[in-house]
Motif scaffolding. Structure first.
Motif, PDB file in Angstrom:
ATOM      1  N   GLY A  50      -4.146 -17.404 -32.286  1.00 27.68           N
ATOM      2  CA  GLY A  50      -3.465 -18.521 -32.939  1.00 27.68           C
ATOM      3  C   GLY A  50      -2.004 -18.203 -33.192  1.00 27.68           C
ATOM      4  O   GLY A  50      -1.112 -19.016 -32.931  1.00 27.68           O
ATOM      5  N   MET A  51      -1.749 -16.980 -33.689  1.00 30.63           N
ATOM      6  CA  MET A  51      -0.368 -16.559 -33.950  1.00 30.63           C
ATOM      7  C   MET A  51       0.470 -16.592 -32.679  1.00 30.63           C
ATOM      8  O   MET A  51       1.598 -17.079 -32.677  1.00 30.63           O
ATOM      9  N   LEU A  52      -0.107 -16.051 -31.594  1.00 28.48           N
ATOM     10  CA  LEU A  52       0.630 -16.011 -30.330  1.00 28.48           C
ATOM     11  C   LEU A  52       0.923 -17.426 -29.836  1.00 28.48           C
ATOM     12  O   LEU A  52       2.023 -17.702 -29.347  1.00 28.48           O
ATOM     13  N   LEU A  53      -0.063 -18.329 -29.990  1.00 27.72           N
ATOM     14  CA  LEU A  53       0.148 -19.705 -29.524  1.00 27.72           C
ATOM     15  C   LEU A  53       1.249 -20.400 -30.318  1.00 27.72           C
ATOM     16  O   LEU A  53       2.106 -21.073 -29.748  1.00 27.72           O
TER      17      LEU A  53
ATOM     18  N   PHE B 127       7.043 -22.209 -30.796  1.00 29.96           N
ATOM     19  CA  PHE B 127       8.376 -22.115 -31.383  1.00 29.96           C
ATOM     20  C   PHE B 127       9.401 -21.644 -30.361  1.00 29.96           C
ATOM     21  O   PHE B 127      10.535 -22.121 -30.328  1.00 29.96           O
ATOM     22  N   LEU B 128       8.999 -20.689 -29.516  1.00 32.10           N
ATOM     23  CA  LEU B 128       9.936 -20.187 -28.505  1.00 32.10           C
ATOM     24  C   LEU B 128      10.272 -21.284 -27.503  1.00 32.10           C
ATOM     25  O   LEU B 128      11.426 -21.424 -27.087  1.00 32.10           O
ATOM     26  N   ALA B 129       9.271 -22.078 -27.152  1.00 34.51           N
ATOM     27  CA  ALA B 129       9.530 -23.186 -26.231  1.00 34.51           C
ATOM     28  C   ALA B 129      10.493 -24.180 -26.875  1.00 34.51           C
ATOM     29  O   ALA B 129      11.425 -24.678 -26.226  1.00 34.51           O
TER      30      ALA B 129
ATOM     31  N   GLN C 260      18.194 -24.830 -26.888  1.00 32.11           N
ATOM     32  CA  GLN C 260      19.206 -24.086 -26.152  1.00 32.11           C
ATOM     33  C   GLN C 260      19.706 -24.931 -24.976  1.00 32.11           C
ATOM     34  O   GLN C 260      20.910 -25.026 -24.718  1.00 32.11           O
ATOM     35  N   TRP C 261      18.759 -25.572 -24.296  1.00 34.77           N
ATOM     36  CA  TRP C 261      19.075 -26.401 -23.150  1.00 34.77           C
ATOM     37  C   TRP C 261      19.910 -27.600 -23.580  1.00 34.77           C
ATOM     38  O   TRP C 261      20.892 -27.977 -22.945  1.00 34.77           O
TER      39      TRP C 261
END
Lengths: 278, 272
Positions: free
Chosen positions: A252-255, A260-262, A268-269
């Motif tokens: 769950g944490m990784l997902l 958030f990174l996406a 950024q884009w």
């Protein structure tokens, strides 16, 4: 673009280094990490969902991601101020400060943890004054945020510094000669140039803070539902030999981190579209 | 006054804020460590560090670093040669996979080794039959440390090797030098400061790692405790002065790391 897997080169060693890199990467990183998915595959979707949405899990996620976000925000503001002072001004002790920026990366997290707890505890040398103001430092979400701010400090400074250094002086001179005030120049000329770097630094600090364990567990107080971060909940499940539970919370944490990174990449884009590639 | 700077009052304000933030978040914790470490006097400090458990923890920390750093160094050199010298498909994917351990929580880094080698793990039964213990034993600590420090040399070497380009190696090869000879006599001297830099950073993390190691250690005193874990045990037993004494060794290591890192950065700058 050729169809070949590797561009021809007279340099030797492609097969050797490729083989070794992929082998070592698989052995140390990919195979162990794939265990997370193997383990959750042993759960039914319903069990998985129940662990993931348990109130205690959700409280831990909220706390971990909330405090990580707050600390990354604090670091974004102060990181820019510190980078600005280091690049633009000269003052006594500047070189020492510049070298010390990386201190949180060099200091073992457990050491940072006990030192910050000592300082921000109600009877500590900083906590005492916070207590006078009615603020509890250690053993609250504020304490967790303080520890995460310490850990994430280098990221924004180190990403913004080189961009400020390479900023073309002519841009500012042109703005000034056209009658822009200093503040207007900073807002309209300098900020757009450093904004992507600030966002990168924010993202790095956030990612580091979400998973942070050592510096937090001492200062957090570790009360379930209140000051229990997600990595600690994983640890607790492990100590109860609930490996499936620990793994589910980890997944769950990784997902959520991935989401958030996406989102950060999307912003950024957008930044690069709004201000052009810089 | 140059148009590229702010009024004096603003300058002083920004410097003050920067220095104050620094003092509060960086200098104060460092002072706190040493102040508490010596709060019971020098004799107590020396005695704490000479305790058999402390010595065993230091030994475990040094052994871990002695295994993890050279392995990740060999990997770092191979991976940076691959990525800096060649163009191939999937290079970006490979790069992000190499960086993966940095974005995984230390606790999860430890967890995966329990899932793999623990009693209930994938290989648990096989290992159990053969009486091989990996987690809750030194091999687990070393593996978890290798995992968390995995990309640290590669990350420093890739940009250095990229900046160097391929011309010198191509010249050596054209003149008839063998691949290995070119590597040792042309490439290695060019990247030697980068290698040193990577070793310094990798070593600092290897010796200081807490979360991942804490998961796989089992906290067996005198056997599977590293120095950071020893600090935790002492602290949780309310032996604060002793905990800070052990912590001060790690803080000293951090200071030495920063000094060495700054020195190497100076060397690199001088060569360019």
């Amino acid at each position: 673009m050729s169809r070949r897997f590797v561009e021809p080169s007279i340099l030797p060693g492609f097969s050797l280094t490729f083989g070794f890199t992929v082998f070592y990467l698989s052995l140390i990183v990919l195979i162990p990490l794939s265990m997370l998915f193997f383990k959750t595959a042993s759960l039914s979707p319903r069990e998985f969902w129940e662990i993931l949405t348990a109130t205690r899990t959700l409280a831990a996620y909220r706390l971990s991601f909330g405090t990580a976000f707050a600390s990354a925000g604090i670091n974004a503001v102060f990181g820019v101020i510190i980078a600005w002072a280091l690049v633009r001004y000269s003052f006594p002790g500047k070189r020492i400060i510049d070298a010390l920026v990386d201190f949180p990366l060099a200091l073992p997290t457990a050491v940072a943890g006990i030192a910050l707890t000592e300082l921000y505890a109600p009877n500590g040398s900083v906590g005492r004054y916070l207590a006078l103001a009615g603020i509890k430092g250690a053993f609250t979400p504020l304490g967790i945020t303080i520890a995460l701010t310490f850990v994430g400090l280098p990221f924004v400074v180190r990403t913004v510094e080189p961009v400020l250094e390479e900023l073309d002086p002519q841009l500012e001179e042109a703005a000034a000669s056209l009658g822009a005030s200093r503040w207007y120049t900073i807002k309209k000329v300098i900020f757009p140039v450093i904004a992507p770097a600030v966002l990168t630094g924010f993202t790095l600090a956030f990612a580091r803070a979400v998973g942070e364990y050592g510096s937090v567990i001492f200062i957090a107080g570790n009360m379930p539902m209140k000051t229990e971060i997600a990595p600690l909940l994983i640890m607790t499940k492990l100590e109860q030999y609930d490996y499936a539970g620990a793994t589910t919370i980890a997944i769950g944490m990784l997902l959520i981190s991935f989401f958030f990174l996406a989102a950060a990449n999307f912003f950024q884009w957008q930044l690069s579209r709004k201000y052009g590639k810089v | 006054m140059s148009v590229r700077t702010e009024p004096r009052s603003i300058r002083i304000l920004i410097i003050t804020v920067a220095v104050a933030f620094f003092a509060l978040f960086l200098v104060l914790p460092l002072v706190c460590v040493f102040q508490n470490a010596f709060s019971k006097g020098l004799t107590f400090y020396v005695k704490t560090l000479q305790h058999p458990d402390a010595l065993a923890a230091m030994r475990m920390t040094v052994i871990t670093a002695l295994v993890a750093v050279p392995l990740n160094l060999v990997f770092g050199v191979a991976a940076s040669w691959l990525i800096a010298k060649f163009d191939f498909k999937g290079k970006d994917i490979l790069l992000s996979l190499i960086d993966l351990p940095l974005s995984v929580s230390p606790v999860i880094s430890g967890l995966v080794f329990i899932l793999l080698f623990g009693a209930q793990g994938l290989l648990g039964e096989w290992l159990g039959d053969r009486n091989i213990q990996i987690v809750f034993a030194p091999p687990g600590i070393i593996l978890a440390t290798i995992f968390v420090t995995f990309p640290m040399v590669a990350r420093e070497l890739i940009p250095v090797m990229k900046a160097q380009g391929n011309e010198e190696e191509e010249a050596a090869l054209t003149l008839g030098a063998s691949g290995w000879r070119t590597f040792w006599l042309v490439t290695i001297p060019n990247i030697r400061w980068g290698i040193l830099y990577g070793i310094i950073l990798c070593n600092a993390r290897a010796m200081g790692e807490f979360g991942a190691v804490s998961v796989v250690s089992g906290h067996i005193r005198g056997l599977t405790n590293t120095l950071p874990l020893h600090v935790e045990i002492l602290y949780n037993e309310y032996q604060f002065a002793a905990a800070f004494a052990a912590a001060s060794v790690l803080a000293l290591l951090a200071i030495v790391t920063l000094v060495a890192k700054t020195a190497v950065e100076g060397m690199m700058r001088r060569e360019h």
